[in-house]
Design a protein around this motif. Sequence first.
Motif, short mmCIF file in Angstrom:
data_model
loop_
_atom_site.label_atom_id
_atom_site.label_comp_id
_atom_site.label_asym_id
_atom_site.label_seq_id
_atom_site.Cartn_x
_atom_site.Cartn_y
_atom_site.Cartn_z
N ASN A 78 44.05 -57.63 11.04
CA ASN A 78 43.58 -56.67 12.04
C ASN A 78 44.09 -56.97 13.45
N LEU A 80 46.26 -55.57 15.27
CA LEU A 80 47.05 -54.34 15.24
C LEU A 80 47.99 -54.21 16.44
N GLU A 81 47.55 -54.69 17.62
CA GLU A 81 48.41 -54.57 18.82
C GLU A 81 49.66 -55.41 18.67
N GLU A 84 51.94 -53.79 16.17
CA GLU A 84 52.55 -52.58 16.71
C GLU A 84 53.71 -52.92 17.64
N ILE A 107 48.97 -48.94 10.38
CA ILE A 107 48.21 -49.22 11.61
C ILE A 107 47.39 -47.98 12.01
N PHE A 108 48.02 -46.81 11.99
CA PHE A 108 47.28 -45.58 12.32
C PHE A 108 46.09 -45.38 11.36
N SER A 109 46.33 -45.65 10.08
CA SER A 109 45.28 -45.49 9.08
C SER A 109 44.10 -46.41 9.37
N ARG A 110 44.41 -47.65 9.76
CA ARG A 110 43.35 -48.61 10.09
C ARG A 110 42.55 -48.17 11.30
N ARG A 111 43.18 -47.39 12.16
CA ARG A 111 42.48 -46.88 13.35
C ARG A 111 41.83 -45.52 13.07
N ASP A 112 41.78 -45.12 11.80
CA ASP A 112 41.23 -43.82 11.39
C ASP A 112 41.99 -42.64 11.99
N MET A 113 43.28 -42.87 12.27
CA MET A 113 44.14 -41.79 12.78
C MET A 113 45.01 -41.32 11.61
N HIS A 114 44.35 -40.66 10.65
CA HIS A 114 45.01 -40.38 9.38
C HIS A 114 46.07 -39.27 9.49
#
Length: 466
Positions: A78, A80-81, A84, A107-114
């Motif tokens: 986790n 993520l930064e 990225e 990374i987007f998925s983990r941030r709920d940015m599906h």
Amino acid sequence: MQLSSNEHNNFSLERFESMLKTNSVLFFDSEEFEEIVHHYLENGKIALAKKATKLGLEQHPSSTNLKLFQIEMYIFENQLEVAEELLDELYQLEQSNEEIYIQKANIFSRRDMHKEAITLLEQALEITMDEADVLSLLGMEYLFLEDYENAKLYFMRCLEEDEEDYSALYNIIYCFEFLDEYEAAIDYLNDFLNKNPYCEVAWHQVGKQYYELKDYKKALAAFDFAIISDDRFIGAYLEKGRVLEKLKRYEEAIESYSITLGLDDPTSYALLRIGKCYEKLGNAEMAIQFYTKCVEEDSLLDKGWIAITDFYIKNKQYQKALYYIEKAINIDSENVLYWKRYAKINNKLNLFEEAEVGFRKALELGNYELESWLTRGDILTNLGEFEAAVNNFNQSLEFYPEHAEIEYRLSGLYFTLNENDKGAFHLKNALKSEPEFLMIIEELFPQVYQMPAVVEIIKQHKNPSL
């Protein structure tokens, strides 16, 4: 002599682990490091994977694949930064590497940015040589969005790429089921079976769809075909047993469940179902024998303990029922189903203090059924614990506001405690909603029922013009 691929991998692993033990530094080419890292990741040895990646990048600082492994581990942890930032650097160097898009999507998925993840995965799909993996990831992202239609389409494309991708098949059927499209699922599976007639997984899924539609004969036929395709398919035997139970063919159900016991270690589910079948057949001795085997096999399966307890409750053998439910509570004291039975059994045995404890525990664990509140309150009343009974019924009003059965009881308790205004308030409320339940006061609080103030309120209710 040339080493085979597996022998080469094992040799590389042995050399690497020997290097770690001796603190010496050996050279590996980048592909060897990739194989070593991949092996450790697949086996869940993250610390060793990280160490191999670090050493690999020291020897091969420009290896894109090793950098991608490093990024994958940062995402797993986790961070993520950091991941990225490294991905952005890689993207400047290699814009045609689909793995960069996949990890960025991760990374987007983990941030709920599906939706953003889907956009990147669609870009990866355009350049990848392995479409199946990317299609599967797209299907999962649509599942996260609860867009089951699109998820289904992507998993179907996965299955077109690889007809043995059973995880995709399961996901397709999951989407059909979520959309309540059982007939459509059957049609799809039948098309698949036309091309793969001996696919036991597909037959198994057909059977499950027919089971949901309560077409038990067709379900049974499908499970039989699954077994013909693979006579060691435990899931098909278990489902077949379930169907036979529905058809009340208990001897055959026992036979189907029993086959699974010989194919693998006994499952607590099969033992439980065999016990249930014997109970339906009136064979008490065999029923208890299999229920006992069930809890010995899996002491955490609450259905096993409940089956034994309920068996003895039905037969009014309350002491035996209490013995087993106490054993169950000793194993799992947070199980609300156990405490409910503990309370009811003790109530039957006239062990009212223990029964009250059981109902209290059930309520504390979230069992807010009206019956639990009423029975516990009545027990407290009979024990002379009037204040505790009042607290119990006032709490229950939060869940069942203005419920007549509660209001009558509160009225009786308040009059008993000489809090006549509160008693009158609850009695009037109760009479307004359910006057025919007045017998509750008469039965539970006979002295209150005779009180002049109560008689007057009842009279006023019956003849409001007086």
